[in-house]
Design a protein around this motif. Structure first.
Motif, PDB file in Angstrom:
ATOM      1  N   ALA A   1       1.071  -1.385  -0.265  1.00  0.00           N
ATOM      2  CA  ALA A   1      -0.021   0.001   0.215  1.00  0.00           C
ATOM      3  C   ALA A   1       0.632   1.019  -0.223  1.00  0.00           C
ATOM      4  O   ALA A   1       2.013   1.309   0.352  1.00  0.00           O
ATOM      5  N   THR A   2       0.139   2.205  -0.009  1.00  0.00           N
ATOM      6  CA  THR A   2       0.540   3.711   0.038  1.00  0.00           C
ATOM      7  C   THR A   2       1.896   3.788   1.260  1.00  0.00           C
ATOM      8  O   THR A   2       0.781   3.654   2.168  1.00  0.00           O
ATOM      9  N   ASP A   3       2.569   5.041   1.438  1.00  0.00           N
ATOM     10  CA  ASP A   3       2.509   5.522   2.593  1.00  0.00           C
ATOM     11  C   ASP A   3       1.840   6.025   3.608  1.00  0.00           C
ATOM     12  O   ASP A   3       1.358   5.546   4.620  1.00  0.00           O
ATOM     13  N   ALA A   4       0.537   6.574   2.931  1.00  0.00           N
ATOM     14  CA  ALA A   4      -0.271   7.260   3.329  1.00  0.00           C
ATOM     15  C   ALA A   4      -1.378   6.268   4.111  1.00  0.00           C
ATOM     16  O   ALA A   4      -1.700   6.706   5.753  1.00  0.00           O
ATOM     17  N   LEU A   5      -1.703   4.918   3.918  1.00  0.00           N
ATOM     18  CA  LEU A   5      -2.267   4.318   4.142  1.00  0.00           C
ATOM     19  C   LEU A   5      -1.592   3.190   5.624  1.00  0.00           C
ATOM     20  O   LEU A   5      -2.522   2.848   6.352  1.00  0.00           O
ATOM     21  N   ARG A   6      -0.875   3.254   4.907  1.00  0.00           N
ATOM     22  CA  ARG A   6       0.432   2.272   5.311  1.00  0.00           C
ATOM     23  C   ARG A   6       0.227   2.918   7.531  1.00  0.00           C
ATOM     24  O   ARG A   6       0.068   2.171   8.323  1.00  0.00           O
ATOM     25  N   ALA A   7       0.373   4.318   7.339  1.00  0.00           N
ATOM     26  CA  ALA A   7       0.476   5.166   8.178  1.00  0.00           C
ATOM     27  C   ALA A   7      -0.986   5.331   9.222  1.00  0.00           C
ATOM     28  O   ALA A   7      -1.106   5.714   9.899  1.00  0.00           O
ATOM     29  N   ASP A   8      -1.844   5.382   8.260  1.00  0.00           N
ATOM     30  CA  ASP A   8      -3.355   5.510   8.846  1.00  0.00           C
ATOM     31  C   ASP A   8      -3.448   4.511   9.632  1.00  0.00           C
ATOM     32  O   ASP A   8      -4.327   3.720  10.733  1.00  0.00           O
ATOM     33  N   LEU A   9      -3.376   3.223   9.009  1.00  0.00           N
ATOM     34  CA  LEU A   9      -3.473   1.747   9.888  1.00  0.00           C
ATOM     35  C   LEU A   9      -2.838   0.716  10.471  1.00  0.00           C
ATOM     36  O   LEU A   9      -3.672   0.598  12.036  1.00  0.00           O
ATOM     37  N   LEU A  10      -1.767   0.688  10.388  1.00  0.00           N
ATOM     38  CA  LEU A  10      -1.045  -0.214  10.230  1.00  0.00           C
ATOM     39  C   LEU A  10      -1.004   0.212  12.070  1.00  0.00           C
ATOM     40  O   LEU A  10      -0.810  -0.744  13.310  1.00  0.00           O
ATOM     41  N   PRO A  11      -0.004   1.218  12.468  1.00  0.00           N
ATOM     42  CA  PRO A  11      -0.416   0.994  13.993  1.00  0.00           C
ATOM     43  C   PRO A  11      -1.494   1.127  14.811  1.00  0.00           C
ATOM     44  O   PRO A  11      -1.226   0.514  15.913  1.00  0.00           O
TER      45      PRO A  11
ATOM     46  N   ASN B   1      -3.371  -0.898  -5.963  1.00  0.00           N
ATOM     47  CA  ASN B   1      -3.052  -2.680  -7.622  1.00  0.00           C
ATOM     48  C   ASN B   1      -1.761  -2.676  -8.054  1.00  0.00           C
ATOM     49  O   ASN B   1      -1.381  -2.640  -8.815  1.00  0.00           O
ATOM     50  N   ALA B   2      -0.558  -3.106  -6.716  1.00  0.00           N
ATOM     51  CA  ALA B   2       0.777  -3.446  -7.260  1.00  0.00           C
ATOM     52  C   ALA B   2       0.560  -4.844  -7.689  1.00  0.00           C
ATOM     53  O   ALA B   2      -0.476  -5.687  -7.189  1.00  0.00           O
ATOM     54  N   PRO B   3       0.833  -5.079  -8.751  1.00  0.00           N
ATOM     55  CA  PRO B   3       1.070  -5.759  -9.584  1.00  0.00           C
ATOM     56  C   PRO B   3       1.739  -7.578  -8.407  1.00  0.00           C
ATOM     57  O   PRO B   3       2.251  -7.740  -7.332  1.00  0.00           O
ATOM     58  N   GLY B   4       0.783  -8.566  -7.871  1.00  0.00           N
ATOM     59  CA  GLY B   4       0.881  -9.863  -7.544  1.00  0.00           C
ATOM     60  C   GLY B   4       0.693  -9.483  -6.362  1.00  0.00           C
ATOM     61  O   GLY B   4       0.938 -10.897  -5.242  1.00  0.00           O
TER      62      GLY B   4
ATOM     63  N   VAL C   1      -7.061  -6.531  -8.085  1.00  0.00           N
ATOM     64  CA  VAL C   1      -5.958  -5.185  -6.942  1.00  0.00           C
ATOM     65  C   VAL C   1      -7.412  -5.652  -6.405  1.00  0.00           C
ATOM     66  O   VAL C   1      -8.461  -6.567  -5.879  1.00  0.00           O
ATOM     67  N   LEU C   2      -6.930  -5.021  -4.738  1.00  0.00           N
ATOM     68  CA  LEU C   2      -7.350  -5.432  -3.351  1.00  0.00           C
ATOM     69  C   LEU C   2      -8.046  -4.076  -3.488  1.00  0.00           C
ATOM     70  O   LEU C   2      -6.946  -2.316  -3.061  1.00  0.00           O
ATOM     71  N   ALA C   3      -9.375  -3.481  -2.363  1.00  0.00           N
ATOM     72  CA  ALA C   3      -9.804  -2.736  -1.401  1.00  0.00           C
ATOM     73  C   ALA C   3      -9.915  -2.956  -0.661  1.00  0.00           C
ATOM     74  O   ALA C   3     -10.883  -4.454   0.330  1.00  0.00           O
TER      75      ALA C   3
END
Length: 377
Positions: A104-114, A220-223, A179-181
């Motif tokens: 995922a994008t940096d923004a989504l990682r920072a928002d969800l992962l912690p 939408n990263a391949p694989g 893709v993943l949503a």
């Protein structure tokens, strides 16, 4: 081949053993005696303990509050959770979080992962598709319009969906790309219809009707979907292994105490041979599981892609866990069907795991396709 675990991985097992030590498989009504789901929610107190022990953030990078361990460590913890039939979405939450971290994008990682690592945000994955037989990404369409994605379709048998905050949904675009949503459960256009799994847990059929998501909520990263599915399947094998080990231990304890003709039935040759066969099943499940988890964790090259090792592990897990619980029921006699005894719960969970993400036959077919496509020298 060296399956020696690192100190960090062994520490994760010790932490898991401590958390799961007080979990009782009989803490909810029996699925055999319940018309619907055995409970409306996951085991929230246990979820809190897992978060406090840093086991929900196990595979997350340190910048997101995690330990930075690999899927092998996750599978070790999953194995311990299955020994006690822990009613928490540990596999789905961890796999979804690791997919977000990886793709995922940096923004989504920072928002969800912690938040996911602290147990404040619960994630699950829709991996069964519409029928449970066709590829899951084909069940939902995703089309891009300006700055939003629009999703339509149905995903069935989504575990813990009513308890999750976001559902990671595979979908396909007009050109067939997967893709993943990351769909919020309360998003407009999302409807959950209750379903009950084989082991009595609350699942959902998820209906998506023109659900609109922002670009940053899509992966939408391949694989990415193939990698996530392999991780989910391998984690399911870890659950099957832990369950099988617990059931064989129960069987050993029972046959050592149960006497016929003045002797423990465990001393009878027919009983000992059946138990030995199931022990061999478990050792095969173990070896193939760690091979698959190692391939996913390291990305090491092999004669086949990692999906080949995953298929072999799932074949052994599906067949092996079924044989283990069937033999356990046989050696327990009528006592094994007593709803006051936990074995029938393990049998129901084993059947659920056997069929999850494809039974043995489906993975045998997938393995055959891989062997046909990759010449082995």
């Amino acid at each position: 081949m060296d399956f020696t675990f690192t100190e960090e991985q062994q520490a994760a097992v010790e932490a898991a053993e401590a958390v799961f030590a007080d979990v009782v498989p009989d803490s909810v009504p029996s699925p055999a005696l319940t018309a619907g789901a055995v409970a409306d929610d996951i085991d929230r107190p246990l979820w809190r303990k897992l978060a406090d022990a840093d086991l929900l953030s196990l595979v997350l990078a340190p910048e997101y509050g995690g330990a930075g361990l690999d899927p092998v460590a996750l599978c070790l913890v999953l194995r311990e959770s299955a020994r006690v039939l822990a009613r928490v979405p540990l596999l789905e939450n961890s796999a979804a979080a690791l997919a977000v971290q990886t793709y995922a994008t940096d923004a989504l990682r920072a928002d969800l992962l912690p938040r996911a690592g602290r147990g404040e945000l619960v994630l699950t994955v829709a991996a069964a598709g519409h029928t449970g037989h066709d590829p899951a990404e084909l069940a939902v369409t995703a089309r891009h319009e300006e700055t939003v994605w629009i999703l339509d379709g149905i995903q069935t048998a989504v575990p813990w969906a009513q308890s999750a905050d976001r559902i990671l949904v595979p979908a396909h675009t007009g050109d067939g790309t997967a893709v993943l949503a990351l769909v919020p459960r309360l998003q407009s256009g999302v409807r959950l219809d209750d379903q009950t799994s084989t082991n009595g847990e609350r699942h959902a059929e998820v209906h998506l009707d023109s659900v609109r998501l922002r670009d940053e909520e899509m992966i939408n990263a391949p694989g990415a979907w193939e990698w996530l599915r392999n991780l989910l399947t391998t984690g399911t094998c870890a659950l099957a292994l832990g369950l099988g080990q617990a059931v064989l231990a129960m069987t050993g304890a029972y046959t050592s105490k149960r006497e016929q003709f003045g002797f423990p039935v465990a001393t009878f040759q027919a009983v000992a041979v059946q138990a030995a066969d199931r022990y061999i099943d478990l050792r095969a499940m173990e070896a193939t599981l760690w091979q698959a988890a190692w391939r996913i964790s390291t990305g090491a090259n092999g004669a086949l892609p990692p999906a080949g090792d995953v298929a072999v592990a799932k074949i052994w897990a599906s067949e092996g866990v079924r044989r283990v619980v069937q033999t356990a029921q046989h050696l327990h006699g009528g006592f094994g069907a007593d709803t006051d005894y936990a074995l029938h719960r393990y049998h129901a969970w084993a059947k659920q795991l056997e069929l999850s993400l494809g039974p043995a036959a489906a993975h045998e077919e997938a393995l055959g396709d891989l062997l046909a496509a990759h010449a082995l020298g």
